[in-house]
Write a protein that holds these residues in place. Structure first.
Motif, PDB file in Angstrom:
ATOM      1  N   PRO A   1      -3.281  11.523  -7.512  1.00  0.00           N
ATOM      2  CA  PRO A   1      -4.043  10.271  -7.560  1.00  0.00           C
ATOM      3  C   PRO A   1      -3.203   9.047  -7.907  1.00  0.00           C
ATOM      4  O   PRO A   1      -3.477   7.957  -7.414  1.00  0.00           O
ATOM      5  CB  PRO A   1      -5.099  10.533  -8.643  1.00  0.00           C
ATOM      6  N   ARG A   2      -2.189   9.193  -8.735  1.00  0.00           N
ATOM      7  CA  ARG A   2      -1.387   8.027  -9.127  1.00  0.00           C
ATOM      8  C   ARG A   2      -0.544   7.489  -7.976  1.00  0.00           C
ATOM      9  O   ARG A   2      -0.098   6.347  -8.017  1.00  0.00           O
ATOM     10  CB  ARG A   2      -0.502   8.378 -10.325  1.00  0.00           C
ATOM     11  N   ASN A   3      -0.326   8.281  -6.931  1.00  0.00           N
ATOM     12  CA  ASN A   3       0.427   7.809  -5.766  1.00  0.00           C
ATOM     13  C   ASN A   3      -0.476   7.104  -4.749  1.00  0.00           C
ATOM     14  O   ASN A   3       0.024   6.379  -3.891  1.00  0.00           O
ATOM     15  CB  ASN A   3       1.164   8.969  -5.096  1.00  0.00           C
ATOM     16  N   ARG A   4      -1.785   7.300  -4.849  1.00  0.00           N
ATOM     17  CA  ARG A   4      -2.742   6.632  -3.950  1.00  0.00           C
ATOM     18  C   ARG A   4      -3.033   5.257  -4.544  1.00  0.00           C
ATOM     19  O   ARG A   4      -4.017   5.059  -5.257  1.00  0.00           O
ATOM     20  CB  ARG A   4      -4.032   7.452  -3.847  1.00  0.00           C
ATOM     21  N   ARG A   5      -2.166   4.308  -4.228  1.00  0.00           N
ATOM     22  CA  ARG A   5      -2.232   3.035  -4.931  1.00  0.00           C
ATOM     23  C   ARG A   5      -1.811   1.881  -4.039  1.00  0.00           C
ATOM     24  O   ARG A   5      -1.249   2.091  -2.962  1.00  0.00           O
ATOM     25  CB  ARG A   5      -1.316   3.068  -6.154  1.00  0.00           C
ATOM     26  N   ALA A   6      -2.047   0.696  -4.547  1.00  0.00           N
ATOM     27  CA  ALA A   6      -1.464  -0.529  -3.993  1.00  0.00           C
ATOM     28  C   ALA A   6      -0.890  -1.287  -5.166  1.00  0.00           C
ATOM     29  O   ALA A   6      -1.489  -1.368  -6.241  1.00  0.00           O
ATOM     30  CB  ALA A   6      -2.512  -1.366  -3.278  1.00  0.00           C
ATOM     31  N   GLU A   7       0.293  -1.821  -4.948  1.00  0.00           N
ATOM     32  CA  GLU A   7       0.928  -2.671  -5.945  1.00  0.00           C
ATOM     33  C   GLU A   7       0.741  -4.117  -5.487  1.00  0.00           C
ATOM     34  O   GLU A   7       1.077  -4.451  -4.366  1.00  0.00           O
ATOM     35  CB  GLU A   7       2.403  -2.323  -6.087  1.00  0.00           C
ATOM     36  N   LEU A   8       0.191  -4.935  -6.359  1.00  0.00           N
ATOM     37  CA  LEU A   8      -0.026  -6.338  -6.052  1.00  0.00           C
ATOM     38  C   LEU A   8       0.961  -7.156  -6.874  1.00  0.00           C
ATOM     39  O   LEU A   8       1.034  -6.994  -8.094  1.00  0.00           O
ATOM     40  CB  LEU A   8      -1.457  -6.764  -6.370  1.00  0.00           C
ATOM     41  N   ILE A   9       1.716  -7.978  -6.197  1.00  0.00           N
ATOM     42  CA  ILE A   9       2.709  -8.822  -6.840  1.00  0.00           C
ATOM     43  C   ILE A   9       2.250 -10.253  -6.659  1.00  0.00           C
ATOM     44  O   ILE A   9       2.178 -10.758  -5.529  1.00  0.00           O
ATOM     45  CB  ILE A   9       4.097  -8.594  -6.235  1.00  0.00           C
ATOM     46  N   VAL A  10       1.911 -10.896  -7.757  1.00  0.00           N
ATOM     47  CA  VAL A  10       1.440 -12.275  -7.729  1.00  0.00           C
ATOM     48  C   VAL A  10       2.612 -13.146  -8.097  1.00  0.00           C
ATOM     49  O   VAL A  10       3.188 -13.017  -9.179  1.00  0.00           O
ATOM     50  CB  VAL A  10       0.263 -12.483  -8.714  1.00  0.00           C
ATOM     51  N   ARG A  11       2.982 -14.042  -7.175  1.00  0.00           N
ATOM     52  CA  ARG A  11       4.128 -14.904  -7.432  1.00  0.00           C
ATOM     53  C   ARG A  11       3.846 -16.344  -7.087  1.00  0.00           C
ATOM     54  O   ARG A  11       2.900 -16.655  -6.420  1.00  0.00           O
ATOM     55  CB  ARG A  11       5.360 -14.412  -6.682  1.00  0.00           C
TER      56      ARG A  11
ATOM     57  N   GLY B   1       0.822  -1.207   0.000  1.00  0.00           N
ATOM     58  CA  GLY B   1       0.000   0.000   0.000  1.00  0.00           C
ATOM     59  C   GLY B   1       0.853   1.253   0.000  1.00  0.00           C
ATOM     60  O   GLY B   1       1.929   1.300   0.599  1.00  0.00           O
ATOM     61  N   HIS B   2       0.364   2.297  -0.704  1.00  0.00           N
ATOM     62  CA  HIS B   2       1.065   3.578  -0.815  1.00  0.00           C
ATOM     63  C   HIS B   2       0.057   4.719  -0.644  1.00  0.00           C
ATOM     64  O   HIS B   2      -1.143   4.523  -0.793  1.00  0.00           O
ATOM     65  CB  HIS B   2       1.713   3.723  -2.198  1.00  0.00           C
ATOM     66  N   THR B   3       0.586   5.907  -0.393  1.00  0.00           N
ATOM     67  CA  THR B   3      -0.244   7.115  -0.311  1.00  0.00           C
ATOM     68  C   THR B   3       0.418   8.236  -1.096  1.00  0.00           C
ATOM     69  O   THR B   3       1.586   8.143  -1.465  1.00  0.00           O
ATOM     70  CB  THR B   3      -0.406   7.600   1.150  1.00  0.00           C
ATOM     71  N   ASP B   4      -0.355   9.315  -1.290  1.00  0.00           N
ATOM     72  CA  ASP B   4       0.282  10.523  -1.812  1.00  0.00           C
ATOM     73  C   ASP B   4       0.855  11.283  -0.613  1.00  0.00           C
ATOM     74  O   ASP B   4       0.927  10.742   0.489  1.00  0.00           O
ATOM     75  CB  ASP B   4      -0.687  11.358  -2.653  1.00  0.00           C
ATOM     76  N   ARG B   5       1.293  12.511  -0.798  1.00  0.00           N
ATOM     77  CA  ARG B   5       1.975  13.234   0.279  1.00  0.00           C
ATOM     78  C   ARG B   5       1.050  14.197   1.008  1.00  0.00           C
ATOM     79  O   ARG B   5       1.518  15.087   1.716  1.00  0.00           O
ATOM     80  CB  ARG B   5       3.193  13.964  -0.289  1.00  0.00           C
ATOM     81  N   GLN B   6      -0.261  14.006   0.873  1.00  0.00           N
ATOM     82  CA  GLN B   6      -1.196  14.820   1.644  1.00  0.00           C
ATOM     83  C   GLN B   6      -1.268  14.272   3.050  1.00  0.00           C
ATOM     84  O   GLN B   6      -1.394  13.054   3.236  1.00  0.00           O
ATOM     85  CB  GLN B   6      -2.586  14.783   1.021  1.00  0.00           C
ATOM     86  N   GLY B   7      -1.182  15.123   4.052  1.00  0.00           N
ATOM     87  CA  GLY B   7      -1.289  14.683   5.436  1.00  0.00           C
ATOM     88  C   GLY B   7       0.066  14.368   6.040  1.00  0.00           C
ATOM     89  O   GLY B   7       1.108  14.437   5.381  1.00  0.00           O
TER      90      GLY B   7
END
Length: 172
Positions: free
Chosen positions: A162-172, A105-111
């Motif tokens: 908005p592009r920083n408010r994300r989750a990267e899912l790595i399927v392995r 999980g990631h966020t933008d720099r607000q807050g």
């Protein structure tokens, strides 16, 4: 000993014989014991390795699949578009022999940074909860939060992205 490349990872190995040692740190580097017992180093190639070890290479797992999902501002609610992609991700994970999913999980720099750390973990856990509710095993999911530390689009503090408010899912 042959050092194979790993996608996105630098690796090295030290090979030791009774009389010498060699560090292999370049993809396709080779260390072998020569006819007189000495440690010999060489450099192979992808084509040579494919020709020499086809059966072993066929046993390698496929490379991880990566997906990015986005969130509504300040929440752990996925955007409708991202929510619609979850079935595709589940199908990809179920089709693999390991089927593990790492959710970052990631966020933008607000807050505040500490609030963003907590929000990024809530986002990863929210996706985990949805996947588990759809029948995926909890023990195959590893949720982690990175806060605002790894932006896709670098910004100053308190700039919404908005592009920083994300989750990267790595399927392995």
């Amino acid at each position: 000993m042959l050092l194979l490349p790993q996608e996105g990872v630098k690796s090295a190995v030290t090979v030791t014989s009774s009389t010498a040692s060699a560090e292999l740190s370049t993809p396709y580097a080779v260390a072998e014991i020569g006819r007189k017992g000495e440690l010999e180093q060489a450099l192979s190639s992808e084509a040579e390795v494919r020709e020499r070890y086809p059966v072993l290479l066929a046993l390698q797992p496929p490379p991880p699949q990566r997906y990015t999902l986005n969130f509504q501002p300040g929440t752990s609610d996925l955007t409708p578009e991202s929510m619609s992609r979850l079935d595709t991700i589940l199908a990809a994970a179920r089709a693999r022999s390991g089927g593990e999913i790492v959710i970052v999980g990631h966020t933008d720099r607000q807050g505040a940074a500490d609030a963003n750390d907590a929000l990024s973990l809530r986002r990863a856990n929210a996706i985990r909860d949805v996947l588990v509710s759809r029948g995926f095993k909890t023990e195959l999911i590893d949720p982690v939060g990175r806060g605002e530390r790894e932006p896709v689009v670098p910004t100053e503090d308190d700039v919404p992205e908005p592009r920083n408010r994300r989750a990267e899912l790595i399927v392995r």
